[in-house]
Write a protein that holds these residues in place. Structure first.
Motif, PDB file in Angstrom:
ATOM      1  N   ARG A  98       0.837  -1.208   0.000  1.00 31.46           N
ATOM      2  CA  ARG A  98       0.000   0.000   0.000  1.00 31.46           C
ATOM      3  C   ARG A  98       0.867   1.251   0.000  1.00 31.46           C
ATOM      4  O   ARG A  98       0.609   2.202  -0.741  1.00 31.46           O
ATOM      5  CB  ARG A  98      -0.902   0.009   1.249  1.00 31.46           C
ATOM      6  CG  ARG A  98      -1.997  -1.041   1.209  1.00 31.46           C
ATOM      7  CD  ARG A  98      -2.773  -1.030   2.539  1.00 31.46           C
ATOM      8  NE  ARG A  98      -3.850  -2.028   2.526  1.00 31.46           N
ATOM      9  CZ  ARG A  98      -4.574  -2.352   3.597  1.00 31.46           C
ATOM     10  NH1 ARG A  98      -4.337  -1.770   4.767  1.00 31.46           N
ATOM     11  NH2 ARG A  98      -5.539  -3.241   3.510  1.00 31.46           N
ATOM     12  N   ASN A 106      -8.694   4.154  -0.686  1.00 35.71           N
ATOM     13  CA  ASN A 106      -9.235   2.807  -0.546  1.00 35.71           C
ATOM     14  C   ASN A 106     -10.767   2.857  -0.594  1.00 35.71           C
ATOM     15  O   ASN A 106     -11.410   3.397   0.295  1.00 35.71           O
ATOM     16  CB  ASN A 106      -8.737   2.216   0.778  1.00 35.71           C
ATOM     17  CG  ASN A 106      -9.196   0.797   1.028  1.00 35.71           C
ATOM     18  OD1 ASN A 106      -9.574   0.450   2.138  1.00 35.71           O
ATOM     19  ND2 ASN A 106      -9.166  -0.037   0.014  1.00 35.71           N
ATOM     20  N   LEU A 138      -5.413   5.544   3.003  1.00 41.14           N
ATOM     21  CA  LEU A 138      -4.725   4.263   3.212  1.00 41.14           C
ATOM     22  C   LEU A 138      -3.198   4.370   3.379  1.00 41.14           C
ATOM     23  O   LEU A 138      -2.538   3.373   3.599  1.00 41.14           O
ATOM     24  CB  LEU A 138      -5.051   3.329   2.028  1.00 41.14           C
ATOM     25  CG  LEU A 138      -4.967   1.824   2.270  1.00 41.14           C
ATOM     26  CD1 LEU A 138      -5.891   1.358   3.371  1.00 41.14           C
ATOM     27  CD2 LEU A 138      -5.261   1.042   0.983  1.00 41.14           C
ATOM     28  N   SER A 271      -7.844  -0.225  -4.003  1.00 45.24           N
ATOM     29  CA  SER A 271      -6.933   0.770  -3.453  1.00 45.24           C
ATOM     30  C   SER A 271      -6.239   1.442  -4.619  1.00 45.24           C
ATOM     31  O   SER A 271      -5.522   0.790  -5.379  1.00 45.24           O
ATOM     32  CB  SER A 271      -5.900   0.105  -2.547  1.00 45.24           C
ATOM     33  OG  SER A 271      -6.556  -0.657  -1.561  1.00 45.24           O
TER      34      SER A 271
END
Ligand code: IPM
Ligand code: MG
Length: 371
Positions: A98, A106, A138, A271
């Motif tokens: 991420r 996200n 995120l 995401s």
């Protein structure tokens, strides 16, 4: 099948393997029946990567993920790694992806499929027709901000601490995505923080208010404290359209929203990062919101639907294939209408099936709907 759609598949741990297997079957269907091929590479993440390489994500897998057009992710984690050093835990592999891909937005849509209204623990009238979107920041907040640590205090005690921090630009970039998404939906955005106790929340509210004033045409913005939001989500979830919130509150509230839909096994997520300058595609990873569920792993019990719905989001957001995305989503709905249910969404009079049969039901529905 060779194609210019490069997908990095990271099934991960536990039921991640089984639900990804289901996903590959749906991909094969699309290659065969729609000539929609994907150039798939597979890699290890989480506990399986630790077993093979001693780390939850190798530099090579990270580089391959960055070089792909989209990452398709299963799940990571297993209590057997609880005693590993923090940096080696399976979850660190997911968090590194991420962060390194800078996937700051996200999207966690909570949508109630009509055949599942009875599977929720909430009253049918509270959740029937529900369609809300939780937008979780995120890449910042307490998940990553410094300082964090466990210090020796010298008197036999230790102090563990994390930092919840957000800068103006971090709030603005997620706020902008929130405004865009609300504009494409019902035009309502609820910004969630705890400005009553947290200074990061005070700034969050200030920046959201200013952003809305400058760029928020067509969107009604409201603010809500996170604890109240948790309560409102179970009291009257249909009052919401898009909820935008920070990393930690988004984690909590999306689990809560998942249960509105009947099960954590139903909630997909996308995401997204900034668009790649070369391809103009957003950096992206698609993963079900549920975890690796080691207790049921390998038993053909897992619900594959959140994974398949995450794949549908990939078709929509990374590859601009709205028809195929609709097909997968409609097939999920249609398969549920046949009365087949994995254990997590079982209800009276339904037919209990395993992962394989649920997947087959979706594929049969794709056959039917594509005719
Ligand atoms: C999620 C998960 C992750 C998170 C874990 C597995 C690190 O709960 O995606 O919601 O806390 O973000
Ligand atoms: Mg979570």
């Amino acid at each position: 099948m060779a194609s210019n759609r490069k997908v990095m598949v990271l099934a991960g741990d536990g039921i991640g393997q089984e639900v990804m297997h289901a996903n590959m079957q749906v991909m094969e269907w699309l290659a065969k029946h729609r000539s929609l091929g994907f150039d798939v590479s597979e890699g290890l993440v989480g506990g399986v990567a630790y077993e093979a390489h001693g780390v939850p994500l190798t530099d090579e897998t990270l580089a391959d993920s960055i070089a792909s057009d989209a990452v398709l992710f299963g799940a990571v984690g297993n209590p057997k790694y609880d005693d590993l050093p923090f940096e080696l835990k399976p979850e660190r592999g997911l968090l590194a992806l991420r962060k390194e891909l800078d996937l700051f937005a996200n999207l966690r849509p909570a949508l109630v499929f009509e055949p599942l209204v009875e599977a929720s623990t909430l009253k049918p009238e509270v959740i029937s027709g529900l369609d809300i979107l939780i937008l979780r920041e995120l890449c910042g907040g307490v998940y990553f901000a410094e300082p964090r640590g466990i210090d020796e205090l010298g008197d036999g005690q230790k102090k563990g601490y994390d930092t919840n921090a957000y800068t103006t630009s971090e709030i603005e970039r997620i706020g902008r995505v929130g405004l865009d998404l609300a504009r494409k939906r019902d035009g309502r955005l609820t910004s969630v923080e705890k400005a009553n106790v947290m200074l990061s929340g005070v700034l969050w509210r200030e920046v959201m208010t200013a952003l809305h004033k400058a760029e928020g045409e067509g969107v009604a913005l409201s603010h809500m404290y996170a604890d109240n939001c948790a309560m409102q989500l179970v009291r009257n979830p249909k009052q919401f359209d898009v909820i935008v919130t920070d990393n930690l509150f988004g984690d909590l509230l999306s689990d809560c929203a998942a249960m509105l839909t009947g099960s954590l096994g139903m909630l997909p997520s996308a995401s997204l990062g900034a668009p790649d300058p070369e391809t103009n595609l957003p950096r992206a990873m698609y993963e079900p919101v549920h975890g690796s569920a080691p207790d049921i792993a390998g038993k053909n019990l897992a619900n594959p639907l959140a994974q398949l719905l995450s794949f549908a989001m990939m078709l929509r957001y990374s590859f601009d294939q709205p028809e195929e995305a609709d097909l997968v989503e409609n097939a999920v709905s249609d398969a549920l209408a046949t009365g087949k249910r994995t254990a997590d969404i079982m209800s009276k009079d339904a037919q209990a099936v395993g992962t394989d049969q649920m997947t087959q039901a979706v594929i049969d529905s794709m056959d039917r709907l594509a005719r």
